[in-house]
Write a protein that holds these residues in place. Structure first.
Motif, PDB file in Angstrom:
ATOM      1  N   SER A 178       0.881  -0.819   0.056  1.00 49.06           N
ATOM      2  CA  SER A 178      -0.435  -0.666   0.308  1.00 49.06           C
ATOM      3  C   SER A 178       1.038   1.350  -0.445  1.00 49.06           C
ATOM      4  N   PHE A 179       2.017   1.174   0.593  1.00 46.74           N
ATOM      5  CA  PHE A 179       2.815   2.682   1.332  1.00 46.74           C
ATOM      6  C   PHE A 179       3.439   2.662  -0.540  1.00 46.74           C
ATOM      7  N   GLU A 180       3.975   1.530  -1.163  1.00 48.22           N
ATOM      8  CA  GLU A 180       4.826   1.722  -2.204  1.00 48.22           C
ATOM      9  C   GLU A 180       3.666   2.029  -3.486  1.00 48.22           C
ATOM     10  N   ALA A 181       2.273   1.574  -3.463  1.00 50.94           N
ATOM     11  CA  ALA A 181       1.892   1.851  -5.084  1.00 50.94           C
ATOM     12  C   ALA A 181       1.109   3.351  -4.502  1.00 50.94           C
ATOM     13  N   ILE A 182       0.399   4.059  -3.058  1.00 54.64           N
ATOM     14  CA  ILE A 182       0.119   4.851  -3.134  1.00 54.64           C
ATOM     15  C   ILE A 182       0.982   5.555  -3.108  1.00 54.64           C
ATOM     16  N   GLY A 183       2.609   5.435  -2.503  1.00 49.89           N
ATOM     17  CA  GLY A 183       3.204   6.622  -3.056  1.00 49.89           C
ATOM     18  C   GLY A 183       3.281   6.880  -4.620  1.00 49.89           C
ATOM     19  N   ASP A 184       4.143   6.208  -5.690  1.00 48.94           N
ATOM     20  CA  ASP A 184       4.251   5.848  -6.632  1.00 48.94           C
ATOM     21  C   ASP A 184       2.840   6.452  -7.161  1.00 48.94           C
ATOM     22  N   TRP A 185       1.848   6.604  -6.659  1.00 47.57           N
ATOM     23  CA  TRP A 185       0.454   6.622  -7.665  1.00 47.57           C
ATOM     24  C   TRP A 185       0.584   8.201  -6.740  1.00 47.57           C
ATOM     25  N   GLN A 186       0.976   9.060  -5.613  1.00 48.22           N
ATOM     26  CA  GLN A 186       0.596   9.562  -5.684  1.00 48.22           C
ATOM     27  C   GLN A 186       1.766  10.833  -6.334  1.00 48.22           C
ATOM     28  N   LEU A 187       2.810  10.669  -6.794  1.00 55.25           N
ATOM     29  CA  LEU A 187       3.873  10.758  -6.714  1.00 55.25           C
ATOM     30  C   LEU A 187       3.913  11.515  -8.707  1.00 55.25           C
ATOM     31  N   ALA A 188       3.212   9.931  -9.532  1.00 59.41           N
ATOM     32  CA  ALA A 188       2.888  10.389 -10.962  1.00 59.41           C
ATOM     33  C   ALA A 188       1.798  11.147 -10.615  1.00 59.41           C
ATOM     34  N   ARG A 189       0.770  11.700 -10.109  1.00 59.52           N
ATOM     35  CA  ARG A 189      -0.229  12.216 -10.293  1.00 59.52           C
ATOM     36  C   ARG A 189       0.137  13.879  -9.804  1.00 59.52           C
ATOM     37  N   PHE A 190       2.055  14.253  -8.827  1.00 59.36           N
ATOM     38  CA  PHE A 190       1.546  15.342  -8.770  1.00 59.36           C
ATOM     39  C   PHE A 190       2.616  15.864  -9.880  1.00 59.36           C
ATOM     40  N   LYS A 191       3.598  14.829 -10.401  1.00 59.97           N
ATOM     41  CA  LYS A 191       4.892  15.134 -11.092  1.00 59.97           C
ATOM     42  C   LYS A 191       3.175  15.840 -12.843  1.00 59.97           C
ATOM     43  N   SER A 192       2.380  15.038 -12.971  1.00 63.81           N
ATOM     44  CA  SER A 192       1.011  15.384 -14.638  1.00 63.81           C
ATOM     45  C   SER A 192       0.856  16.411 -14.306  1.00 63.81           C
ATOM     46  N   ASP A 193       0.964  17.363 -13.769  1.00 64.92           N
ATOM     47  CA  ASP A 193      -0.033  18.363 -13.255  1.00 64.92           C
ATOM     48  C   ASP A 193       1.926  19.594 -13.158  1.00 64.92           C
ATOM     49  N   PRO A 194       1.444  20.281 -14.649  1.00 65.32           N
ATOM     50  CA  PRO A 194       2.788  21.088 -14.693  1.00 65.32           C
ATOM     51  C   PRO A 194       2.942  22.395 -14.334  1.00 65.32           C
ATOM     52  N   ALA A 195       1.860  23.044 -13.143  1.00 67.17           N
ATOM     53  CA  ALA A 195       2.538  23.486 -12.272  1.00 67.17           C
ATOM     54  C   ALA A 195       3.349  23.291 -11.121  1.00 67.17           C
ATOM     55  N   ASN A 196       3.676  21.625 -11.321  1.00 65.79           N
ATOM     56  CA  ASN A 196       4.772  21.397 -10.517  1.00 65.79           C
ATOM     57  C   ASN A 196       5.557  21.337 -10.476  1.00 65.79           C
ATOM     58  N   LYS A 197       6.325  21.883 -12.147  1.00 68.85           N
ATOM     59  CA  LYS A 197       7.169  21.621 -12.097  1.00 68.85           C
ATOM     60  C   LYS A 197       8.227  21.617 -11.636  1.00 68.85           C
ATOM     61  N   GLY A 198       8.942  20.937 -10.800  1.00 69.49           N
ATOM     62  CA  GLY A 198      10.428  22.061 -10.369  1.00 69.49           C
ATOM     63  C   GLY A 198      10.710  21.648  -8.911  1.00 69.49           C
ATOM     64  N   ARG A 199       9.149  21.583  -8.772  1.00 70.48           N
ATOM     65  CA  ARG A 199       8.926  21.696  -7.378  1.00 70.48           C
ATOM     66  C   ARG A 199       9.085  20.129  -6.296  1.00 70.48           C
ATOM     67  N   VAL A 200       8.926  20.263  -4.992  1.00 68.94           N
ATOM     68  CA  VAL A 200       8.568  19.348  -4.493  1.00 68.94           C
ATOM     69  C   VAL A 200       8.119  18.556  -3.718  1.00 68.94           C
ATOM     70  N   MET A 201       7.555  16.872  -4.299  1.00 68.61           N
ATOM     71  CA  MET A 201       6.760  16.782  -3.728  1.00 68.61           C
ATOM     72  C   MET A 201       6.383  16.701  -2.216  1.00 68.61           C
ATOM     73  N   ASP A 202       5.473  17.224  -1.064  1.00 73.54           N
ATOM     74  CA  ASP A 202       5.757  16.895   0.338  1.00 73.54           C
ATOM     75  C   ASP A 202       4.697  16.925   0.777  1.00 73.54           C
ATOM     76  N   ARG A 203       3.381  15.808  -0.333  1.00 76.78           N
ATOM     77  CA  ARG A 203       2.173  15.921   0.230  1.00 76.78           C
ATOM     78  C   ARG A 203       1.663  14.222   0.560  1.00 76.78           C
TER      79      ARG A 203
END
Length: 285
Positions: A178-203
């Motif tokens: 669950s940690f691995e799959a949810i973490g991967d999904w959250q990161l992929a979703r974060f990176k898919s938003d152009p507004a987050n380019k260059g930002r650090v994922m901390d959610r």
């Protein structure tokens, strides 16, 4: 005469036990050598494919798939306790297929990873041979060693029932996945938003650990080990979760990734300051 007969009978029984132990050892050795050979053969074929397509990154995709293959080959060759075989082979196959699928999707259309590009540039004409031993063969050996609990758990017919260790191991595996799959999904979703380019994922999970996917990966392998621990010689495979955890924390996981992130993203230093590196903890203020 009766005493002599008893001694002879006892001696015969001891010989039979010794012979039976010898057969078990021989069977175990044969299975382990077979899976080792299959693993190296798979990595050799994969290396040939990487040379043909000029992309060594495919080795990352087959990291998870290789474990699934070892689990299934062991399942086919062993005669251990069936419910435990089904349990551990299924868990490892699910994890391996999910990881391989995710990495294949993530890497699609992106070309060769920068790590292998740097190796290719550094070794030039020697890259093919160097990559065979330092990338493909090495990964195959690591894969086989880490998969030892999967093999030992399927080799043994004892105990002939599922124990609390089997259930605890499956529970840890589920939490880890669950940690691995949810973490991967959250990161992929974060990176898919152009507004987050260059930002650090901390959610999400990333607010509690800088690497929820790596933590989950390590945790689920401790769960796999617990299932093997339910069998008589399962404790011998403790090297598996220890090695996986060490690789993720100190070698190819956290250490390697953060070395690059600190250089490319200045705000990452503040994220490091307030967020646990590996184990999920409340963020510092």
């Amino acid at each position: 005469m009766g005493g002599a007969a008893e001694k002879l009978s006892g001696s015969g029984g001891g010989s039979e036990v010794t012979a039976q132990s010898g057969r078990k050892l021989e069977h175990t050795t044969t299975i382990l050598l077979t899976t080792f050979g299959v693993t190296l053969a798979m990595m050799f074929v994969l290396w040939l494919v990487s040379l043909a397509i000029k992309n060594a990154s495919i080795v990352d995709i087959f990291w998870g798939a290789g474990f699934a293959l070892i689990a299934l080959v062991t399942f086919a060759l062993t005669d251990g306790y069936k419910p435990r075989k089904w349990l551990i082979a299924s868990l490892v196959t699910i994890w391996g297929v999910r990881l391989a699928s995710y990495i294949a999707w993530r890497n699609a259309g992106k070309g060769e990873d920068f790590r292998y590009q740097a190796m290719r540039k550094r070794h030039a004409d020697r890259f093919a041979v160097v990559s065979l031993f330092t990338v493909f063969a090495l990964q195959g050996v690591l894969m086989w060693v880490i998969s030892l609990p999967v093999q030992f758990a399927q080799l043994s017919g004892e105990p002939g029932h599922l124990t609390w260790l089997d259930f605890l191991g499956a529970a840890l595996w589920a939490i880890g996945l669950s940690f691995e799959a949810i973490g991967d999904w959250q990161l992929a979703r974060f990176k898919s938003d152009p507004a987050n380019k260059g930002r650090v994922m901390d959610r999400g999970l990333w607010a509690y650990t800088r690497h929820p996917n790596y933590f989950g990966d390590a945790l689920l392998w401790w769960g796999v080990f617990l299932i093997a621990l339910a069998t008589p010689r399962g404790w011998l495979t403790v090297i598996s979760p220890l090695l996986m955890t060490t690789l993720l924390m100190k070698v190819s996981g956290v250490a390697l990734l953060e070395k690059a992130l600190v250089k490319t993203r200045p705000e990452y230093r503040d994220y490091v300051r307030r967020t646990s590196a590996f184990f999920p903890l409340p963020p510092k203020r």
